[in-house]
Every structure is written in C-alpha cells, then in structure tokens.
Design an enzyme around this catalytic site. Sequence first.
Site, mmCIF file in Angstrom:
data_model
loop_
_atom_site.group_PDB
_atom_site.id
_atom_site.type_symbol
_atom_site.label_atom_id
_atom_site.label_comp_id
_atom_site.label_asym_id
_atom_site.label_seq_id
_atom_site.Cartn_x
_atom_site.Cartn_y
_atom_site.Cartn_z
ATOM 1 N N SER A 184 0.855 -1.183 0.000
ATOM 2 C CA SER A 184 0.000 0.000 0.000
ATOM 3 C C SER A 184 0.891 1.233 0.000
ATOM 4 O O SER A 184 2.076 1.136 0.333
ATOM 5 C CB SER A 184 -0.872 -0.032 1.249
ATOM 6 O OG SER A 184 -1.203 1.262 1.656
ATOM 7 N N TYR A 197 -0.328 -1.215 10.635
ATOM 8 C CA TYR A 197 -0.687 -1.439 9.227
ATOM 9 C C TYR A 197 0.445 -0.952 8.328
ATOM 10 O O TYR A 197 0.917 -1.672 7.446
ATOM 11 C CB TYR A 197 -1.988 -0.691 8.894
ATOM 12 C CG TYR A 197 -2.431 -0.854 7.453
ATOM 13 C CD1 TYR A 197 -2.983 -2.045 7.007
ATOM 14 C CD2 TYR A 197 -2.286 0.182 6.528
ATOM 15 C CE1 TYR A 197 -3.389 -2.207 5.690
ATOM 16 C CE2 TYR A 197 -2.682 0.035 5.209
ATOM 17 C CZ TYR A 197 -3.233 -1.151 4.794
ATOM 18 O OH TYR A 197 -3.618 -1.307 3.482
#
Length: 307
Positions: A184, A197
């Site tokens: 990401s 994350y």
Amino acid sequence: MSIITIIQSLALSIGLGILLRYIVRYVLFLYAFFIRSPINIKKYGSWVVVTGATDGIGEAYCHEFAKKGLNIVLISRSLDRLKTKASEIENKFKVQTKVISFDFNTTDDSKYQGLFKQLTGIDIGILVNNVGISYDHPMYLEELQPATIESLINLNVRAATVLSKFLLTSMVEKKRGVIINLSSVSGITPIPLLTVYSGTKAYIEKFSLALNLEYASKGIFVQCVTPGIVCSKMSKIRRPSLFVPNPTNFARSAVSTIGFDRLTTGYWSHEIQAFFLRSLPSFIVDKLMLDMHLGQRKRALNKKKSQ
Ligand SMILES: NC(=O)c1ccc[n+]([C@@H]2O[C@H](COP(=O)([O-])OP(=O)(O)OC[C@H]3O[C@@H](n4cnc5c(N)ncnc54)[C@H](OP(=O)(O)O)[C@@H]3O)[C@@H](O)[C@H]2O)c1
Ligand SMILES: *[C@@H]1O[C@H](CO)[C@@H](O)[C@H](O)[C@H]1NC(C)=O
Ligand SMILES: *[C@@H]1O[C@H](CO)[C@@H](O)[C@H](O)[C@H]1NC(C)=O
C-alpha cells in the site's frame, strides 16, 4: 575559460540533467499506463491463486484474470460467499474455478498443511497475496487491542510469506511464475495512527523486492503493488473519483503491469500521488498524513458516539 563560465556551465548541465531525468520518468509513466500492450499472462501457467478473493481488490483481480482465460483458485473464509463468487466467474467467463475456505488469522503454520494439500497438482502460474486488514479507524498504538495487532501480523505478513514459500518450490521447478504482493502507499510513507498497518505493508515491499533479487534469474517475477485508496469495504469509500478508482478499473490496470514493473502503484493516478509522496520534503508529507488521520480518527469517534 574563466572560473565563472566554468561554474555557469556546470550549473547548467546539472539543471539540464535533473530536468531530463524528470522528462524521462514522465515519458515512461505515460508509456506504462497508456501505450504499452500487456504481455500474455497465460504463459506462466493456467491457474491463478487469489487470497481474499471474495471482495474488493481480490475479487476484481479474479475477474480480470478470468476475462483473460485463466482458471481461478479463490481463498477466503466464508464458504457460501466463495461458492457464489466462483459460480459467478464460471458463468460469466467460462473458466474453471476451485474454492478453498481458509482463515489466515492463525499463528499455527501446521494449519496451512490442509491448504497446501488442496493446492498440489494444479498448474499455478500466478499467486496474488491480497488478503489483508487494516484498523477499524486510525488509533494511537496504546489504544490498539492485542488481538488486532495479532491479526494484522497474521494476515498482512504471515499469510503472504508462508504461501509464497510454498508455491515458489513448484514455480522454480517449472522456471516460471508470478508472485504479486499487495502492499500500500502506507508502505511508501509512514502513516501515523496506522503504525502497525503501515509497518506490515513496508515489510511486504522490502520482502518482495529482496525476493526478486533472489529469484529473478530463476524465471520468477515478483511484483509489489502499492495502491493508494481504492473503493472497498476496507477503505469504507463507495463512490469512485479521480484518485479513488473502483476495484474493477484498478485491477484491469494493475494486471497490465504484470511482467514489466516490479514495484508499481498499479494505477496511473496513484502513480502521481506516490511521485509526490516520494519527492515532497518529508516535513510536509508527515504533517499532511498526521492531520489527515487525526481528522479521520475524530470523525470515526464522533460517529461511534452518536450511534
Ligand atoms: N482498499 C484500499 O484502499 C487499499 C489500499 C491499499 C492497499 N490495499 C490492500 O489491498 C488488499 C485488499 O484490500 P480490500 O480493500 O480489497 O479488502 P476487503 O474489501 O476488505 O476484502 C478482504 C477479503 O479478504 C477476505 N478475508 C478477510 N479476512 C480473512 C481471513 N482471516 N482469512 C481469509 N480471508 C480473509 C475477505 O473474505 P471473508 O471475509 O469471507 O474471509 C475478503 O474477500 C489488502 O491487502 C489491503 O491492505 C487496499
Ligand atoms: C484473530 O485471531 C485472534 C486470536 O485468536 C483473535 O483474538 C482476533 O479477534 C482474530 N482477528 C480477526 C480479525 O478475526
Ligand atoms: C512477497 O513476495 C515474495 C515473493 O515470493 C514472498 O516470498 C514474500 O514472502 C512475499 N510476501 C511478503 C510478506 O513480502
């Protein structure tokens, strides 16, 4: 030549060099996303394995591969949903499918044996390590439940690592294969209030790039995809916009980069975002990220209070 003219021509060449570098990057960007024709991805093998296949980006990847005539192994938790999604694909694209219900939220690697058994004997050309979770909403590390930390590491790090290791063996034997890891943009730049994350996605990026160095000469193409925001349950954004594509458009674009780009955002407008995240001074990017996630946190907490 006087010292002044030497300095002047030196400065001019440095300036031109930098300009040229940006022009070359821009031309390559246009070529990659708007001109280049995709390779024949069937050459790697007749089956694709996608984890987290029943929703969002994973589901869109399945459809894009099926459209190109590849058979699909779908993996996620709910067997009912797997069956529904698989028959949708079979009817629409006339390819074969196989479903495997598996919960990647485990630290017990022996649980994977059952999964491995179901994957043996299939000519798997492409693995998409897509399964992943994020926070419910941005939080300080102190507020994060131990169970959430555990699931983030199990799903975002362990699943991709264990599965890649298993499938690599047969790919290396056949001297062909593609492994795609979904990272990401939050692996590119640190994201405050999503620390775990962000960290797991950075792990994916470094592992993919390092593994590439190990296996490129053995015919394996490892790709790390670092999308910006895509409409999905995880992002909680439904309406597509210029910088937030729907999963279908995202996957179509991302699949066309297979065989070419080892590190890509997968989508043209995300490529522009990543360019700025990488080139702006970090004090600007860091402040932007902090403000953005503090805002999201506040809105999420307010919404919860009013419920
Ligand atoms: N959406 C974005 O904006 C965005 C941006 C950058 C990167 N990404 C990355 O892209 C990937 C996919 O994101 P997404 O937004 O498409 O996610 P999503 O819409 O939440 O879909 C998640 C998929 O994973 C499955 N899944 C969830 N927990 C599982 C578990 N414990 N075991 C097995 N399967 C499980 C779900 O099916 P079941 O519930 O039936 O198991 C579902 O098919 C993630 O790695 C994410 O980090 C997303
Ligand atoms: C993952 O497993 C742990 C330990 O069993 C559990 O506490 C946690 O709630 C699970 N997470 C998810 C997202 O299901
Ligand atoms: C992603 O890419 C490589 C390629 O196989 C794999 O071995 C690595 O473990 C994968 N996952 C992670 C966590 O980077």
